[in-house]
Enzyme design. Structure first.
Site, PDB file in Angstrom:
ATOM      1  CB  THR A  57      -9.138   7.372   3.293  1.00 48.46           C
ATOM      2  OG1 THR A  57      -8.095   6.570   3.006  1.00 48.46           O
ATOM      3  CG2 THR A  57     -10.282   7.133   2.078  1.00 48.46           C
ATOM      4  CE1 TYR A 144      -1.481   8.246   9.202  1.00 45.51           C
ATOM      5  CE2 TYR A 144      -3.483   7.240   9.293  1.00 45.51           C
ATOM      6  CZ  TYR A 144      -2.663   7.726   8.519  1.00 45.51           C
ATOM      7  OH  TYR A 144      -2.879   7.976   7.289  1.00 45.51           O
ATOM      8  CE  LYS A 172      -3.699   3.353   8.476  1.00 49.77           C
ATOM      9  NZ  LYS A 172      -2.490   3.893   7.540  1.00 49.77           N
TER      10      LYS A 172
END
Length: 310
Positions: A57, A144, A172
């Site tokens: 993001t 990630y 994540k």
């Protein structure tokens, strides 16, 4: 210089709850530092559990090393007591290590590492990346896993190998299955493969309530970076064991989730929301990523008003 390794139990406590992923807004092809600082301060005031700068993001892959170092420093300076994690992914390991050094100098509480790829990566390639990084830094490392952006898919076996590395404190994961029983089975399988101190953080905002109810420890959240209030409502309900309340709040946001699915993903939609709310300048995304068109922006603003998010 490598900092002393944090103890796993103390480090893991920071990698739970709501981690908000703010945009890195651009103006005239340069980071709008004032707008970014405002986003960070807004998240701290809202009471998020942590802030993750330079995630997907935050458009980390589109920024220069100097821009990324500056963003990390601004995030830490404006976050107060809220822990700040910073994305360090890059195509070459040497560049990753340089980003890690910048993040460490900025005073971040941890790093988010994505295995970026142009040529396809093997499991051994990715394991070695994490091994080298964890040997290089004493900062906690978040794994990630986002195949839509990195084009690399982790296996359960690779989770287990990487999670054994010293310094890895959280994973994540992509969105969980929509069915609660299947979600619980999925999270339980991951939990059984990794050390107890490594937390599991769900992403894929539409399924965050399901993931938290299924046993995820954290929510690594897109909307949390711009709209922290509803994200906190879902997170706090799930943490309190109010599973139905968490699901109900997520269902209330269904028009927003629908926009994510229909308009090319969460980034363009959340940027349009932040622009509509006046939090960031117009056309804040890095080219060649183009924002939504006029009619799409009207749909977004209508949903923001309908849901009382303005």
């Amino acid at each position: 210089m490598k900092q002393p390794r944090q103890q796993n139990d103390s480090a893991a406590s920071s990698f739970t709850g709501l981690s908000a992923f703010p945009l890195t807004p651009l103006r005239d092809d340069a980071v709008d530092e004032r707008a970014f600082a405002g986003l960070v301060e807004r998240l701290t005031a809202a009471g998020v559990d942590s802030i993750t700068a330079l995630g997907s993001t935050g458009s980390y892959a589109y920024l220069t090393p100097a821009e990324r170092a500056r963003v990390a420093r601004i995030a830490v300076e404006h976050a107060g007591a809220t822990p700040v994690f910073v994305g360090v992914g890059d195509l070459r390991t040497s560049r990753v290590l340089a980003h890690v050094d910048s993040v460490q100098e900025a005073g971040a509480a941890g790093v988010l590492l994505a295995p970026m790829t142009y040529q396809p990566l093997t499991d051994d390639d990715v394991y070695e990346l994490f091994r080298i990084v964890t040997e290089h830094t004493g900062l906690p490392v978040i794994v990630y896993d986002n195949p839509d952006t990195t084009h690399f898919t982790f296996t359960l076996e690779l989770y287990a190998r990487i999670a054994e590395l010293p310094g890895v404190v959280s994973i994540k994961i992509p969105g969980v299955p929509a069915a609660p029983d299947a979600a619980r089975e999925h999270v339980t399988a991951i939990r059984g493969a990794i050390p107890e101190h490594v937390t599991i953080g769900v992403s894929g905002d539409a399924l965050a309530a399901t993931g938290l109810n299924a046993g995820c420890d954290a929510w690594y959240s897109v909307i949390g970076g711009t709209l922290p209030a509803p994200a906190l409502s879902i997170t706090r309900a799930a943490q309190a064991g109010w599973t139905q309340e968490a699901v109900a709040e997520s269902r209330r946001l269904a028009p927003l989730w629908d926009l994510f699915a229909e308009l090319g993903g969460s980034l363009r939609v959340i940027a349009a929301i932040a622009e509509y709310l006046g939090l960031v300048p117009p056309s804040c995304l890095p080219l060649p990523i183009r924002g939504l068109n006029r009619s799409q922006r009207v749909r977004v603003s209508d949903v923001v008003v309908e849901l009382g998010l303005a």
